[in-house]
Design an enzyme around this catalytic site. Structure first.
Site, mmCIF file in Angstrom:
data_model
loop_
_atom_site.group_PDB
_atom_site.id
_atom_site.type_symbol
_atom_site.label_atom_id
_atom_site.label_comp_id
_atom_site.label_asym_id
_atom_site.label_seq_id
_atom_site.Cartn_x
_atom_site.Cartn_y
_atom_site.Cartn_z
ATOM 1 N N GLY A 85 9.905 4.541 68.785
ATOM 2 C CA GLY A 85 9.222 3.633 67.859
ATOM 3 C C GLY A 85 9.930 3.563 66.523
ATOM 4 N N ALA A 86 11.253 3.431 66.570
ATOM 5 C CA ALA A 86 12.038 3.504 65.335
ATOM 6 C C ALA A 86 12.368 2.129 64.764
ATOM 7 C CB ALA A 86 13.329 4.274 65.593
ATOM 8 N N ASN A 87 11.768 1.077 65.323
ATOM 9 C CA ASN A 87 12.100 -0.261 64.835
ATOM 10 C C ASN A 87 11.305 -0.647 63.589
ATOM 11 O OD1 ASN A 87 10.136 -0.396 67.265
ATOM 12 N ND2 ASN A 87 9.630 -2.210 66.058
ATOM 13 N N THR A 88 10.250 0.127 63.283
ATOM 14 C CA THR A 88 9.410 -0.229 62.138
ATOM 15 C C THR A 88 8.710 1.022 61.605
ATOM 16 O OG1 THR A 88 7.632 -1.737 61.398
ATOM 17 C CG2 THR A 88 7.391 -0.785 63.582
ATOM 18 N N GLY A 89 7.906 0.847 60.549
ATOM 19 C CA GLY A 89 7.059 1.936 60.046
ATOM 20 C C GLY A 89 7.838 3.178 59.653
ATOM 21 N N ILE A 90 7.211 4.338 59.817
ATOM 22 C CA ILE A 90 7.860 5.580 59.383
ATOM 23 C C ILE A 90 9.005 5.960 60.323
ATOM 24 C CG2 ILE A 90 5.797 6.435 58.179
ATOM 25 C CD1 ILE A 90 5.218 8.294 60.436
ATOM 26 N N GLY A 91 8.954 5.472 61.554
ATOM 27 C CA GLY A 91 10.034 5.755 62.498
ATOM 28 C C GLY A 91 11.356 5.179 62.014
ATOM 29 N N TYR A 103 -8.353 7.332 69.914
ATOM 30 C CA TYR A 103 -7.181 7.607 69.081
ATOM 31 C C TYR A 103 -7.185 9.073 68.637
ATOM 32 C CZ TYR A 103 -3.807 7.436 65.227
ATOM 33 O OH TYR A 103 -2.733 7.681 64.394
HETATM 34 N N1 LIG Z 1 0.284 5.026 59.377
HETATM 35 C C1 LIG Z 1 -0.523 6.056 59.242
HETATM 36 O O1 LIG Z 1 -1.341 6.094 58.300
HETATM 37 C C2 LIG Z 1 -0.463 7.213 60.192
HETATM 38 C C3 LIG Z 1 -1.319 8.302 59.972
HETATM 39 C C4 LIG Z 1 -1.274 9.366 60.861
HETATM 40 C C5 LIG Z 1 -0.404 9.337 61.927
HETATM 41 N N2 LIG Z 1 0.408 8.269 62.141
HETATM 42 C C6 LIG Z 1 1.284 8.271 63.321
HETATM 43 O O2 LIG Z 1 2.608 7.947 62.929
HETATM 44 C C7 LIG Z 1 3.308 7.359 64.019
HETATM 45 C C8 LIG Z 1 4.076 6.131 63.531
HETATM 46 O O3 LIG Z 1 3.149 5.207 63.042
HETATM 47 P P1 LIG Z 1 3.470 4.058 61.979
HETATM 48 O O4 LIG Z 1 2.405 4.167 60.953
HETATM 49 O O5 LIG Z 1 4.876 4.051 61.583
HETATM 50 O O6 LIG Z 1 3.083 2.789 62.892
HETATM 51 P P2 LIG Z 1 3.867 1.447 63.293
HETATM 52 O O7 LIG Z 1 4.517 0.858 62.092
HETATM 53 O O8 LIG Z 1 2.861 0.640 64.032
HETATM 54 O O9 LIG Z 1 5.004 1.962 64.282
HETATM 55 C C9 LIG Z 1 4.679 2.376 65.572
HETATM 56 C C10 LIG Z 1 5.903 2.302 66.447
HETATM 57 O O10 LIG Z 1 5.531 2.669 67.786
HETATM 58 C C11 LIG Z 1 6.035 1.700 68.667
HETATM 59 N N3 LIG Z 1 5.293 1.589 69.915
HETATM 60 C C12 LIG Z 1 4.018 1.181 70.097
HETATM 61 N N4 LIG Z 1 3.723 1.147 71.405
HETATM 62 C C13 LIG Z 1 4.845 1.522 72.070
HETATM 63 C C14 LIG Z 1 5.190 1.646 73.441
HETATM 64 N N5 LIG Z 1 4.328 1.336 74.409
HETATM 65 N N6 LIG Z 1 6.440 2.059 73.752
HETATM 66 C C15 LIG Z 1 7.328 2.348 72.794
HETATM 67 N N7 LIG Z 1 7.069 2.228 71.494
HETATM 68 C C16 LIG Z 1 5.845 1.816 71.137
HETATM 69 C C17 LIG Z 1 5.986 0.409 67.880
HETATM 70 O O11 LIG Z 1 6.801 -0.581 68.493
HETATM 71 P P3 LIG Z 1 6.518 -2.180 68.260
HETATM 72 O O12 LIG Z 1 6.928 -2.477 66.857
HETATM 73 O O13 LIG Z 1 7.361 -2.850 69.278
HETATM 74 O O14 LIG Z 1 5.066 -2.369 68.475
HETATM 75 C C18 LIG Z 1 6.497 0.889 66.546
HETATM 76 O O15 LIG Z 1 7.891 0.984 66.578
HETATM 77 C C19 LIG Z 1 2.260 7.082 65.095
HETATM 78 O O16 LIG Z 1 2.352 8.047 66.107
HETATM 79 C C20 LIG Z 1 0.942 7.220 64.351
HETATM 80 O O17 LIG Z 1 -0.112 7.631 65.192
HETATM 81 C C21 LIG Z 1 0.405 7.220 61.278
#
Ligand SMILES: NC(=O)c1ccc[n+]([C@@H]2O[C@H](COP(=O)([O-])OP(=O)(O)OC[C@H]3O[C@@H](n4cnc5c(N)ncnc54)[C@H](OP(=O)(O)O)[C@@H]3O)[C@@H](O)[C@H]2O)c1
Ligand SMILES: *[C@@H]1O[C@H](CO)[C@@H](O)[C@H](O)[C@H]1NC(C)=O
Length: 331
Positions: A46-52, A201
């Protein structure tokens, strides 16, 4: 001065004085490590967006070979291009990985195991939050499937490579949300009898914590560490996307948009940016002083206590066993 004016003046002044310390507090821990990653290979799901994406960029800056494991090759290639140009590191590649498909997980693992001479860090970052009751290709409830079962299978299939490359690390991005649930519902692990999107979740994130803990036990003495973490609350990532859709459906476009703005404004002060949110993942992946640290849960770059459910070793062992059966590692 009129009372209202005075009140406004005091409020504005207080906000101005408090803004910087509050922001600094909200930003949380920073990864201070200057460790280089030259010659090392890092996979980030999931490195295409967000914290990844921020995590991937940081690994590239440190000189690693970075593999973006994403479900959309198009989005991943765009992110890789950006990271290559920002860091000057050409060794940033993308591979298709859809965690909602065990076939895709197996294909991805095969590509890595066949082609990559080493794997130093696996960062299980990808996740979905608060989806409707969708199912993965294999009939698993989506949040449990993507957040736990997919990474569970992926990690297991890459373990030999990690062992051969030891000292190496598995970093699993869980969440504080794991403390909101009292345990895994083993009687209805796939949410077939009832589905509550928040509970699902929370449990999937508890599964991350338990998985990471159990994995650390299984890896004792191999030089492969396993830690999980809470990144902070990051509103500017895409994680809220399904929540936004739900608000839109429930309240209509105008109210939903107003709600988004209010929540966005609050979290722009009290939440983290994606850069701040990536710090704990980065720390766990690179910090030299964590080389032998394993079986812990981190937040703000330091170990934190988890909930009672997060330390339940019996549940962790049971979840491991159930997961092995669900993904077909054991019949
Ligand atoms: N944001 C917060 O406040 C927060 C808080 C606690 C924990 N987290 C955890 O942090 C992690 C990263 O979250 P983020 O906030 O950066 O969210 P995000 O911006 O939504 O990024 C999530 C990433 O996961 C990918 N993904 C989703 N479904 C997938 C699948 N079936 N196969 C492969 N990749 C998939 C997405 O790909 P697409 O772009 O293609 O959908 C995207 O690259 C998650 O595990 C989340 O639970 C986040
Ligand atoms: C980790 O363990 C190895 C082997 O015992 C040791 O050489 C190294 O100094 C340890 N690293 C840390 C940061 O404690």
């Amino acid at each position: 001065m009129a009372p209202l004016l005075r009140f406004t003046a005091i409020t504005v002044l207080a906000a101005a004085v408090l803004y910087v310390p509050v922001r600094r507090w909200a930003a949380g821990g920073v990864c201070e490590s200057q460790a280089r990653m030259d010659g090392k290979t890092v996979i980030i799901t999931g490195a295409n967006t967000g914290i990844g994406k921020v995590t991937a960029r940081d690994m590239a800056e440190r000189g690693a070979r970075v593999i973006l494991a994403c479900r959309s090759l198009e989005k991943a290639e765009e992110a890789a291009k950006e990271i290559r140009s920002q860091t000057g590191n050409k060794n940033v590649v993308v591979h298709k990985l859809d965690l909602a498909s065990l076939t895709s997980v197996r294909q991805f693992a095969k590509v890595i195991n066949d082609a990559e001479p080493r794997l130093d860090v696996l960062i299980n970052n990808a996740g979905v939050m608060h989806t409707p009751r969708w199912e993965t290709e294999d009939g698993f409830e989506m949040q449990f499937g993507v957040n736990h079962l997919g990474p569970f299978l992926l990690t297991n299939l890459l373990l030999d490579k990690l062992r051969q490359s030891a000292p190496s690390r598995v970093v699993t991005v869980a969440s504080l949300a794991h403390t909101f649930t009292s345990g895994i519902d083993f009687d209805d692990i796939n949410s077939q009898n009832s589905y509550h999107l928040e509970k699902a979740y929370d449990r999937s994130k508890l599964a991350n914590v338990l998985f990471s803990r159990e994995l650390s036990k299984k890896l004792k003495g191999t030089g492969v560490t396993s830690n999980s973490l809470h990144p902070g609350v990051i509103m500017e990532s895409d994680l809220m996307r399904y929540r936004r859709d739900e608000w839109q459906g429930k309240f209509g476009e105008h109210v939903a948009s107003a709600l988004r703005k209010v929540v966005g404004a609050i979290f722009s002060v009290f939440g983290k940016t994606v850069e701040e949110g990536a710090q704990t993942s980065i720390c766990c992946a690179v910090a030299e002083d964590l080389e032998n640290t394993t079986g812990l849960y981190f937040s703000d770059c330091v170990p934190k206590e988890t909930s009672a459910a997060g330390m339940d070793d019996e549940a962790a062992a049971r979840l491991w066993d159930v997961s092995e059966r669900m993904v077909g590692l054991k019949s």
